[in-house]
Design an enzyme around this catalytic site. Structure first.
Site, short mmCIF file in Angstrom:
data_model
loop_
_atom_site.label_atom_id
_atom_site.label_comp_id
_atom_site.label_asym_id
_atom_site.label_seq_id
_atom_site.Cartn_x
_atom_site.Cartn_y
_atom_site.Cartn_z
CG HIS B 114 89.48 -5.14 101.89
ND1 HIS B 114 88.33 -5.83 101.63
CD2 HIS B 114 90.28 -5.32 100.83
CE1 HIS B 114 88.42 -6.41 100.45
NE2 HIS B 114 89.61 -6.11 99.94
CB CYS B 133 82.66 -5.61 103.69
SG CYS B 133 81.53 -4.26 104.09
CG HIS B 134 85.27 -7.69 101.21
ND1 HIS B 134 85.13 -6.34 101.37
CD2 HIS B 134 84.61 -8.01 100.07
CE1 HIS B 134 84.41 -5.84 100.38
NE2 HIS B 134 84.08 -6.84 99.57
N GLY B 135 85.41 -10.04 105.48
CA GLY B 135 85.97 -10.95 106.47
C GLY B 135 87.38 -10.65 106.94
N PRO B 148 91.54 -9.91 104.06
CG PRO B 148 89.74 -9.07 102.81
CD PRO B 148 90.06 -9.95 103.99
#
Lengths: 420, 169, 258
Positions: B114, B133-135, B148
């Site tokens: 990502h 960080c963003h799963g 993501p």
């Protein structure tokens, strides 16, 4: 600026220009009326701009690889020379570029001295120029320290120790400059910071230098005021641009020869030995462009007075517009001044040579005489000459010799003027 | 019409401009190329790792080209799990066989695809890695399953020098 | 144009003063270096032989800390093949670590390793050499004002001290050394190395080879520099000529001569 008000042709251009008159500025720069009799000595302003930009660009790229630390600076320079893609090229351009910069600035300064470009109404241009020159010396000196070789280290030691000549506070100032009790890592990091900053100060001053130039306009080999725009002038673009470009290319050929074939000739072998605070090299010599001042420093037997003499030798130039009392600008019409001018040139070259020689015996004696003459030229000869000298009649215009019977005019037009 | 003269003049100017511009372009290259990896960085492009001390079910992290490389010695259960997945349902369809040289050893660059964070070991909904960080959730083959990240974690070029040593790069 | 000639004259003058200032009074021995001149290149076999002299003779005292084994295979250098360079690297024991137990260990060298150092640090080097530090040889040629000629002369400059000159123990007389006293004994003797290409290993030959090698070590991009320089200057001359004629054309629009 030209007489007519400039209006951009396109609508968008007009819209933009009303808000930020960049196009007016560009138009001013291209149309700027320049005396058409400028000779090649006038191309060094453009060459110097090139030098400054070259130094800034190569310097920025070197800074991406250089490490400002006493333990790593020398290694990082070798890393640049060996491993970084084209690192050797960029570093050699930067190192030789400094010498080229000074070569050009000395020609620029001596051109101004010959043609009286420092005189009214151009005093401010001249003084800004002197400040630029001072900053150049500071930048060059600090840049030479960065590779952290033997000359770097000992040059830094010697030059910073000059400040110890100041009574009472001298020692304190030197310790403050060093950030320690000798030249060491704190000194290196602050020199790097300042070395990075100064070129941008110079760039700003160059803008002021050119701005101040564009108010009265260029001086010219005949040294008379030129009506502008008139038959005596040509627009800056394309006439001066192409001429400056031609001279710049000639300059670049010489520059390239140094970079590619003798890249280390202007440096000192000792600077390829890593700095060692315990061993001083046998001969400490500054870079060639500082030698005349170094000779003046050493020719005075007293420490404090030596420093004062050296600094005065530079600052005296700032007072030049008022020390030179002559109403005539160009040496072409000043037969006596012309001779003294060439004596001064020889004097400075002699000083430079003596700066590279050991300060002893005959060398020291010659250096002292040359130092005395240097000050004599500015403090006595120039002021007196303005009153005593019988100058030649000057023409009223470049193209039309209104004032008849000027035998030297033809000579001036043929650019024989620079013959001593 | 005396068009000859201006034409020749134009040719001279065009040639001058063209050659000047080419020169300026060539000069730009060293200034750009100096930012590319230098010779010493390129020389360090490969590294050898001794695997003898890694126990089944454990992951070691080593440094390669300034980035973490995860080397996991997978258990038979984990291998079976990685191979049971229906490849067609994946975000970035790739079979486990394509991702390993020896099923026991998963070697991959431990960087979330990502925005470059380092995912956490043994975390997430798929028994693999989880990027905090963003799963993004990765499975035991390092494939993106949820979140993501657009692609599976990257497999570096590597080879087994012998049973216990691999050379990455 | 006249003025431009004058610019050049002034320029040459400044150059001369500089030359005079740095010129040494000693005349060095001369030899035909292949790397001198506008198209100068290194002699590959001389570089390879020079490397052999360095490893077998010099490297027991002198380090070359800025060189890596990979340099031996790089273009413009000795140009050993990649395999040869790998084999050379592997023949040295390189200290690495710490390993997982926190210990340093030795392993065969790799291309990315720097040349191994003969001593741990400067102090150890001094202690082993009677107090004199054998200088690092990576940039030695550039760090001596006579350059390659100086090193070459030094290697061949050992002789018996003149009558009246008394030397301490461990000090030798060399007519090219600064002060004529050197703490390194003459390092080369005929046949001290055996060249694999059959070249006779005379002192002259070895001195020339090792100096060539040191020149390359100090200036590894010399060949690229010469080649690029030639192209750059040819390009500049062409462009200058074009600009000159363009300038003449443009200035012909007005009466003044440019």
């Amino acid at each position: 600026m030209s007489d007519h008000e400039y209006t951009p042709k396109s609508k968008a251009g007009k819209w933009f220009n009303d808000r930020l008159p960049l196009l007016t500025l560009a138009n001013h720069l291209t149309d700027y009326p320049t005396p058409k009799n400028l000779n090649y000595w006038w191309t060094f302003g453009g060459i110097l701009t090139f030098c400054l930009i070259t130094q800034i660009i190569t310097g920025l790229t070197l800074a991406m690889h250089y490490i400002a630390h006493a333990d790593m600076a020398f290694d990082s320079v070798e890393h640049i020379m060996r491993d970084v893609n084209y690192g050797w090229l960029i570093r050699y351009i930067h190192a030789n570029g400094a010498s080229m910069f000074f070569l050009a600035v000395y020609i620029h300064i001596f051109r101004s001295l010959f043609y009286g470009s420092y005189k009214a109404p151009r005093e401010i241009i001249w003084i800004i120029g002197i400040v630029i020159y001072l900053l150049m010396m500071a930048a060059a000196f600090m840049g030479y320290v960065l590779p952290w070789g033997q000359m770097s280290f000992w040059g830094a030691t010697v030059i910073t120790n000059l400040f110890s000549a100041i009574p009472l506070v001298g020692e304190g100032i030197v310790t403050w400059l060093w950030g320690g009790y000798s030249v060491d890592n704190p000194t290196l990091t602050r020199f790097f910071t300042l070395h990075y900053l100064i070129p941008f100060l110079i760039l700003g001053l160059v803008v002021l230098h050119i701005w101040a130039l564009h108010v009265p306009g260029n001086n010219n080999p005949i040294g008379i005021d030129v009506k502008k725009p008139s038959k005596d002038t040509v627009p800056f673009h394309p006439y001066i641009v192409i001429k400056d470009g031609f001279a710049l290319l000639m300059f670049m050929i010489v520059f390239a020869f140094f970079v590619f074939y003798t890249p280390n000739i202007l440096g000192h072998a000792d600077n390829y030995i890593e700095a060692n605070p315990l061993v001083t090299p046998a001969h400490i010599v500054p870079e060639w462009y500082l030698l005349p001042f170094y000779a003046i420093l050493r020719s005075v037997p007293d420490k404090l007075l030596g420093v004062i003499a050296m600094l005065s030798a530079i600052f005296i130039l700032a007072a030049l517009p008022w020390l030179d009392t002559s109403k005539i600008r160009s040496a072409v019409f000043r037969p006596l001044y012309k001779q003294f001018y060439w004596i001064l040139v020889a004097d400075v070259l002699v000083l430079g040579y003596m700066g590279a020689m050991p300060a002893e015996g005959l060398y020291l004696l010659i250096a002292r005489v040359a130092t005395a003459y240097y000050f004599l030229h500015f403090l006595v000869i120039l002021p007196v000459l303005g009153f005593k000298e019988k100058t030649l009649p000057i023409p009223l215009s470049i193209t039309e010799p209104v004032l008849g019977g000027t035998p030297n005019l033809a000579a001036a037009k043929n650019k024989e003027s620079f013959k001593a | 019409m005396s068009e000859k003269k201006p034409k020749r003049r134009e040719f001279l100017f065009t040639a001058t401009y063209a050659i000047g511009v080419v020169g300026a372009g060539v000069v730009a290259w060293p200034l750009i190329d100096q930012m590319n990896p230098d010779a010493s960085v390129k020389a360090l492009a490969s590294t050898e790792v001794d695997l003898s001390s890694v126990k089944p079910g454990n992951t070691i992290t080593i440094m390669w080209r300034g980035k973490p490389v995860f080397i996991r010695r997978r258990t038979p259960d984990e291998i079976a799990e990685a191979r049971a997945v229906n490849v067609k349902e994946l975000i970035d369809p790739e079979s486990d066989e394509e991702r390993v040289k020896n099923p026991e050893w998963l070697v991959m660059i431990g960087v979330c695809t990502h925005l470059g964070c380092v995912p956490l070991n043994d975390k997430g909904d798929y028994n693999g890695w989880f990027c905090p960080c963003h799963g993004s959730h990765y499975d035991i083959s390092g494939r993106i399953r949820k979140g993501p990240a657009p692609t599976n974690m990257e497999i570096p070029k590597y080879e087994f020098v012998n049973a216990n040593t691999i050379k990455i790069g | 144009m006249k003025n431009l000639l004058r610019i050049l004259l002034v320029f040459i003058f400044t150059l001369n003063t500089n030359n005079l200032s740095s010129a040494e009074k000693i005349e060095y021995l001369e030899t035909d270096w292949s790397f001198k001149g506008l198209f100068g290149k290194f002699d590959r076999s001389a570089l390879q032989r020079g490397y052999q002299v360095y490893t077998e003779v010099c490297s027991s005292c002198h380090s070359m800390k800025y060189l890596s084994y990979r340099n031996l295979a790089e273009k413009g250098g000795p140009e050993f093949s990649e395999e040869e360079a790998k084999a050379i690297a592997a023949s040295f024991e390189v200290k690495d670590g710490p390993n997982a137990d926190g210990d340093m260990f030795f392993r065969p060298g790799k291309l990315s390793d720097k040349f191994i150092m003969p001593y741990e640090n400067v102090e150890a080097a001094k202690a082993a050499n009677g107090g004199a530090y054998p200088p690092d040889m990576s940039v030695l040629i550039k760090a001596r004002s006579g350059g390659a000629d100086y090193i070459y002369s030094l290697l061949l400059g050992y002789e018996d001290p003149p009558i009246g000159v008394n030397l301490d123990d461990g000090v030798y007389y060399n007519k090219y050394m600064y002060g004529n006293q050197i703490k390194m004994s003459s390092p080369l003797t005929d046949g001290i190395v055996e060249y694999s290409d059959g070249t006779e290993a005379s002192i002259q030959q070895m001195s020339k080879d090792v100096t060539t090698f040191l020149m390359w070590a100090a200036e590894p991009h010399l060949e690229a520099r010469h080649q690029m320089g030639f192209k750059a200057i040819v390009y500049l001359i062409i462009l200058t000529t074009l600009v000159y004629f363009s300038m003449k054309k443009i200035w012909s629009r007005i009466e003044t001569e440019v």
